[in-house]
Scaffold this motif. Sequence first.
Motif, mmCIF file in Angstrom:
data_model
loop_
_atom_site.group_PDB
_atom_site.id
_atom_site.type_symbol
_atom_site.label_atom_id
_atom_site.label_comp_id
_atom_site.label_asym_id
_atom_site.label_seq_id
_atom_site.Cartn_x
_atom_site.Cartn_y
_atom_site.Cartn_z
ATOM 1 N N THR A 42 0.751 -1.241 0.162
ATOM 2 C CA THR A 42 -0.060 -0.018 -0.213
ATOM 3 C C THR A 42 0.790 1.169 0.190
ATOM 4 O OG1 THR A 42 -1.598 -1.240 1.213
ATOM 5 C CG2 THR A 42 -1.841 1.445 1.119
ATOM 6 N N LEU A 43 1.873 1.318 0.667
ATOM 7 C CA LEU A 43 2.990 2.409 0.932
ATOM 8 C C LEU A 43 3.470 2.528 -0.769
ATOM 9 C CD1 LEU A 43 4.594 4.427 2.528
ATOM 10 C CD2 LEU A 43 6.353 2.625 2.663
ATOM 11 N N ALA A 44 3.672 1.526 -1.263
ATOM 12 C CA ALA A 44 4.320 1.601 -2.784
ATOM 13 C C ALA A 44 3.296 2.201 -3.644
ATOM 14 C CB ALA A 44 4.671 0.117 -3.145
ATOM 15 N N GLU A 45 1.927 1.757 -3.531
ATOM 16 C CA GLU A 45 0.854 2.125 -4.387
ATOM 17 C C GLU A 45 0.512 3.599 -4.397
ATOM 18 O OE1 GLU A 45 -2.592 -0.411 -3.862
ATOM 19 O OE2 GLU A 45 -3.955 0.925 -5.457
ATOM 20 N N LYS A 46 0.562 4.035 -3.126
ATOM 21 C CA LYS A 46 0.255 5.448 -2.795
ATOM 22 C C LYS A 46 1.565 6.232 -3.164
ATOM 23 C CE LYS A 46 -2.610 6.817 -0.115
ATOM 24 N NZ LYS A 46 -3.916 7.646 0.150
ATOM 25 N N ASN A 47 2.504 5.808 -3.403
ATOM 26 C CA ASN A 47 3.723 6.505 -3.902
ATOM 27 C C ASN A 47 3.935 6.141 -5.405
ATOM 28 O OD1 ASN A 47 5.369 8.066 -1.728
ATOM 29 N ND2 ASN A 47 4.604 6.392 -0.662
ATOM 30 N N GLY A 48 3.080 5.920 -6.022
ATOM 31 C CA GLY A 48 2.951 5.234 -7.661
ATOM 32 C C GLY A 48 3.689 4.323 -8.066
ATOM 33 N N ILE A 49 3.825 3.510 -7.287
ATOM 34 C CA ILE A 49 4.775 2.261 -7.693
ATOM 35 C C ILE A 49 3.905 0.945 -7.826
ATOM 36 C CG2 ILE A 49 6.557 0.710 -6.973
ATOM 37 C CD1 ILE A 49 7.410 3.243 -5.029
ATOM 38 N N SER A 50 3.827 0.331 -8.882
ATOM 39 C CA SER A 50 3.000 -0.901 -8.848
ATOM 40 C C SER A 50 3.110 -1.748 -7.800
ATOM 41 C CB SER A 50 3.027 -1.538 -10.345
ATOM 42 O OG SER A 50 3.962 -2.630 -10.237
ATOM 43 N N ARG A 51 2.082 -2.345 -7.180
ATOM 44 C CA ARG A 51 2.161 -3.435 -6.112
ATOM 45 C C ARG A 51 2.853 -4.641 -6.959
ATOM 46 N NH1 ARG A 51 -2.113 -2.530 -2.107
ATOM 47 N NH2 ARG A 51 -2.243 -4.832 -1.523
ATOM 48 N N GLN A 52 2.511 -5.008 -8.109
ATOM 49 C CA GLN A 52 3.162 -5.989 -8.671
ATOM 50 C C GLN A 52 4.644 -5.793 -8.915
ATOM 51 O OE1 GLN A 52 1.536 -8.733 -9.509
ATOM 52 N NE2 GLN A 52 3.190 -9.774 -10.690
ATOM 53 N N GLY A 53 5.104 -4.807 -9.090
ATOM 54 C CA GLY A 53 6.595 -4.409 -9.160
ATOM 55 C C GLY A 53 7.086 -4.645 -7.985
ATOM 56 N N ILE A 54 6.948 -4.149 -6.761
ATOM 57 C CA ILE A 54 7.510 -4.405 -5.393
ATOM 58 C C ILE A 54 7.312 -5.771 -5.019
ATOM 59 C CG2 ILE A 54 5.613 -3.709 -4.007
ATOM 60 C CD1 ILE A 54 7.546 -2.482 -2.028
#
Lengths: 292, 292
Positions: free
Chosen positions: B190-202
């Motif tokens: 969720t932290l990633a997603e809210k910072n524009g990073i795809s959940r799949q990527g992380i």
Amino acid sequence: MSEKISFLGLGNLGMPIAESLINSGYELTVWNRTQSKAEPLAILGAKVAAEPMDAIIPGGIVISVLADDAALEEIFSMEVVEKLGKGGIHISMSTISPETSRQLSQIHEWYEATYVSAPIFARPEAVKARIGNICISGNVAAKERVKPILQTFVKGIFDFGEEVGAANVVKLAGNFMIAASLEMMGEAFTLAEKNGISRQGIYEMLTQTLFAAPIFQNYGKVVASNIYEPVAFRLPLGLKDINLTLKTASDSNVPMPMADLIRNRFISAIAKGRDNLDWGALAMGASDDAGL
Amino acid sequence: MSEKISFLGLGNLGMPIAESLINSGYELTVWNRTQSKAEPLAILGAKVAAEPMDAIIPGGIVISVLADDAALEEIFSMEVVEKLGKGGIHISMSTISPETSRQLSQIHEWYEATYVSAPIFARPEAVKARIGNICISGNVAAKERVKPILQTFVKGIFDFGEEVGAANVVKLAGNFMIAASLEMMGEAFTLAEKNGISRQGIYEMLTQTLFAAPIFQNYGKVVASNIYEPVAFRLPLGLKDINLTLKTASDSNVPMPMADLIRNRFISAIAKGRDNLDWGALAMGASDDAGL
């Protein structure tokens, strides 16, 4: 190797990275606040600079592996970035906030240099074994130019796109997950111990099966033994990182209750005088609470 | 195969285990509360009993894979254990409290039968692939007699000694760690997603490197997609398990703040009507809190 590299920061991680680059044939100019730490590298052929400014090569590549956001902001003054200048690339490997990366990136742009975020997941022994991993983000052309350099000392490079702070977010999220794994094992192994089961026994079962990953196998060994020396990553650095995670979370409106819990464990560990232990000692909180 | 086996409980896990035993050549007598579920096994050659009592073979082996402590206590009445009697072994595979195992073990002893704890770590597809793992504890001779049976359908058997509740404690500690891993990924992604990073990527980066373990790779895929169907393990069963973990923790004076947090996530997920989803849906709490 055609690239000459400036290298700033010879701490626990910086040192083996710099050494690896020299061994790969790069010409390094190194700088460290405590200059004596550069001596082993001078013997290997590195030039040693007295000031960061002296290390910088106009239009060249500079790698920084520094303690925190403040150190990076202090060392990369306007003057230093101006000297790096047109065509210069700064590979920023420290664990810092995405916000600091974004600000520094702008300063670099003003002077036609490029800032690339490239935080590394590796303990010093993992650097030596070339099994670390780097998350990278920033300008595409700059990333392509620096990847061959990074590939000489890590196993994987994971590209998170052009937004320069992205790699920092992934690094902070990953460090949170490592710290959370420590707490998780601390609680689980303490539950086992208080029920007459050896910490080593439950460690072996879980890390040979469901949790057969490096984090659980390596840190789990330490949590099972409850011995947190020698130190690879000092506990207060763990608090620094989780504070960055929570600051980034707050900035992006993400409540992280598990990260809050971890933060309090770090604070308590420091209150108990564990600031000279490895950050694995976070896991002692669960044992303390259970009266062990 | 010389051993005749009684098999009680044909749920999501019991069914593939029973099927595997039949395929390995064991003569099975099966019982399930909803008798129609036994029909596919009858076609494979299993005898179907109308009542638990009818399934029991005096001095034989009975395997139970039941929903919870209450079901086990109800089905293994004094009469049923008396019929199992001298030389009989009960392999108890349900995820239950160590306390229930200790009490049932005593009842078995009165009737000269032996109770062995053998909870299994496996989702149904892992049973079919024979990659599950069993924790076992109890009487040494009984364990030796039953291990060859268990080995036909799991990858590993981990022995936690003679104290019959020990394997249950390890299973509860392990299930806590799985649930905590879900929350951990929920917060990090969720932290990633809210910072524009795809959940799949992380997800891909972390589960190919530091967290390259089945729990993170399999559940992480689900948390990255935020889709919690099809259901392998219903969410309310996760709450049941974490309640058992916390009960066992309380009984042995072990505060587990991370487990408390997990428990509240399960309760909230049920409050939000997610009781028909897989327990991975625990991770949705972090997304909800962040307004996603």
